[in-house]
Enzyme design. Sequence first.
Site, PDB file in Angstrom:
ATOM      1  N   GLU A   1       5.054   0.676   6.357  1.00  0.00           N
ATOM      2  CA  GLU A   1       4.072  -0.411   6.186  1.00  0.00           C
ATOM      3  C   GLU A   1       4.710  -1.735   6.577  1.00  0.00           C
ATOM      4  OE1 GLU A   1       1.958  -0.867   2.526  1.00  0.00           O
ATOM      5  OE2 GLU A   1       1.464   1.266   2.367  1.00  0.00           O
TER       6      GLU A   1
ATOM      7  N   GLU B   1       4.830   4.368  -2.870  1.00  0.00           N
ATOM      8  CA  GLU B   1       5.522   3.249  -3.522  1.00  0.00           C
ATOM      9  C   GLU B   1       5.759   3.515  -5.014  1.00  0.00           C
ATOM     10  OE1 GLU B   1       3.521  -0.417  -2.665  1.00  0.00           O
ATOM     11  OE2 GLU B   1       4.109  -0.381  -0.552  1.00  0.00           O
TER      12      GLU B   1
END
Length: 831
Positions: free
Chosen positions: A258, A187
């Site tokens: 995710e 991320e």
Amino acid sequence: MAVPSKILALAIFVLLVGNAYGKGKKLQPVVTYDSRSLIINGTRQLLFSGSIHYPRSTPEMWPEIIRKAKEGGLNVIQTYVFWNIHEPVQGQYNFEGNYDLVKFIKLIWEQGLWVTLRVGPYIEAEWNMGGFPYWLREVPNITFRSHNEPFLYHMKKYTEMVINLVKKEKLFADQGGPIIMAQIENEYNNVQLAYKEHGVNYVSWAANMAVSLYNGIPWVMCKQKDAPQTVISTCNGRQCGDTFPGPNGPNKPSLWTENWTAQYRVFGDSPSQRAAEDIAFAVARFFTRNGTLNNYYMYHGGTNFGRTSSSFVTTRYYDEAPLDEFGLKREPKFGHLRDLHRALRLSKKPLLWGTQNVQRISNDLEITTYEKPGTKICVAFLTNNNSRVDSTINFRGVDYYLPAKSVSILPDCKTVVFNTQTVVAQHSSRNFVVSEKAKISKWEMFTESIPTINDLEIKSDSPKELYSLTKDTTDYACIKFDKRDLPMRPDVLPVLQVASLGHALLAFVNGEYIGFEHGSNVEKSHVFKKPIHLKPGVNHISLLGMTVGLPNSGAFMEKRFAGPRAVSLEGLMSGNLDITGNNWGHQVGVTGEKLQLYTEEGLNKVKWAPLNGTASPVTWYKAHFDAPEGTNPVAIRMTSMAKGMIWVNGKSIGRYWVSYLSPLDKPTQEEYHIPRAFLKEKDNLLVVFEETGGNPEKIEILTVNRDTICSVITEYHPPHVGTWERKNNQFRAIVDPIKASQLTCPDNKVITKVEFVSFGEPEGACGNFQPGKCDSPKAHKLVEQQCLGKNECTIPFEREVLVDAAHDSCPDMAKTLAIQAACGLPKRSSA
């Protein structure tokens, strides 16, 4: 001599391989990809993945957790690799116990599942320092996650160590192992702008570094819009089917790394929920939009043992996942997603080889098909995106009912086998039961003494910063100041004020406990302000500064600070006195930690006293208990305490903080997991370090079960998805499709009691049903006849069976069948 056919075939294969290499040709990689999907061993795959982190459970728990994941329809397990547990001291590696990464991967492979390895080395994961070891922070001139030479050097060295470890064990797919994909970074788009051009250069460097170290499997970067073409950019979030624009390249598949099954919780949080229906809807939407891999974060969250959790994060991690903290199936989330996976597998051929067509009926209604022209290979997804209003949609001449915010899956473009909103799977309720066998023996206590400044070796002009002082070795640091001859008014109590950058602190004046103050996960800074009594002559002011985990996210983590920053005395005759810059003494940790009072060997290093009934701060308590009866998971209830840490047989089960109440006026977490592997049959040592004061006599040892099972079926529910199969490209019913309630007890138990049955308009949820209107005594009697004493039972949803037509007070109402039953061990025969 005759040559066995198998040996001959092998010899021919080896010869062909040799010829291929001899002619300069390379074999195709085991794992490749294109814009549609990952291709494993030459075959396109639909991948259903779940995050399970090996350090958050024990090796004894791993096989059963993996087995249940497979039962839930997963074919991939995803895990991070945790740098700070594997290299806690620079150059010293630890891969033992529940840090045994290789063993964990091999256990996954033994059960026939693949693995995605998220190497990081930055992982976030609500884990201390996002997985970075503390020593990395002290490398000169380092800037984490930037194109910074010191950081690049250590990141590459660690990544190479992990890859070499895995490669040595032949665990990559192209070596015959289970690892089909790996991830570098995590991320990074969230912080990239803070590093400007060094961020752009770092992304490129990280991708090239990973691929250069191993290129036998694909690499991914999650939430990385500018991922280099050598790696796949992926989505993280809750609604990637509607928010993900797709990967940043025409030859990359759409992967969801995710899918958040709930939300991790910090101390002070209210309960976190995400419905099974919402997750199923999001997954179905993703697969309608060319998605072929979905990973649940987390599938099993587990426990943050010891001091591993990041700032203010609870010991219990992602308990709302399909497998709860204890590894028990959280129904209906587990079962509803299992059924979704089966429905999508029934649709595998058209999804992977068909042509997509999207038809918008209205703003809310949509039909998506994948179809192979000239064949019967076809799947349809019927979507109602309105969150409140049910609808009917006409598809190829047939009307289909769609509940609000739902997707129906038709693997043959005719038959609804699954709807994301109608849960056919059973429900369950978790029970904490006070153990009869694990009674805690008499408690004894030892209270920490408050040292004088002469006892403290570390001196400085002002209070030291806590992270750099403690170096992630303890939550505690004693900070002490002495002051002589303070000018005081006899009619006014002076006020001690401490402005702190976090996270919490205790204050003592002349050895007397004054109070406790803390920040929060959102605002870690706080101000302690209390009136105090001073005496003529020397006064001792002592602060016990505390951290509650280290930061795990954001830019420039290496520059974060915690601890007291300004200390003053107010209300003196001379006004306010700033004592920040006077001389201070420091001690890392508390005495009990240094003496290891939580171990059998450390117990004899101090004199323990009988419990005196007073709630004392900075006090150690010890007792013993036997292992609880049975085999169910074990927990300890701490509601009579306040804040501190727990050890069982020398192993830390984490921080507790029950005095920090949520907006619901309840502790965020009351029970704390004790793995069975930590226990002996008899005489287990329980040690609690209580920071602010509590009553250990009310601590309870519990067993945990999900023996309360339920079913809720309406007239709109489809039959169970297990009714159908696809064989030889033919979609067909295995048995006569019937709408029914199905109940199954866990762990070979049987239904011992039918606690609730209603056929009408029941209200509430599993464990807390209410009858509502139009109940039917006939239904209750039928369920008892069909289910009592059995491990599983089926109740067909048929009005004529469930209610007497002559006594049906609501004949025109759409009805719901709700059942709640209790499971237990079967009664032994008296023979």
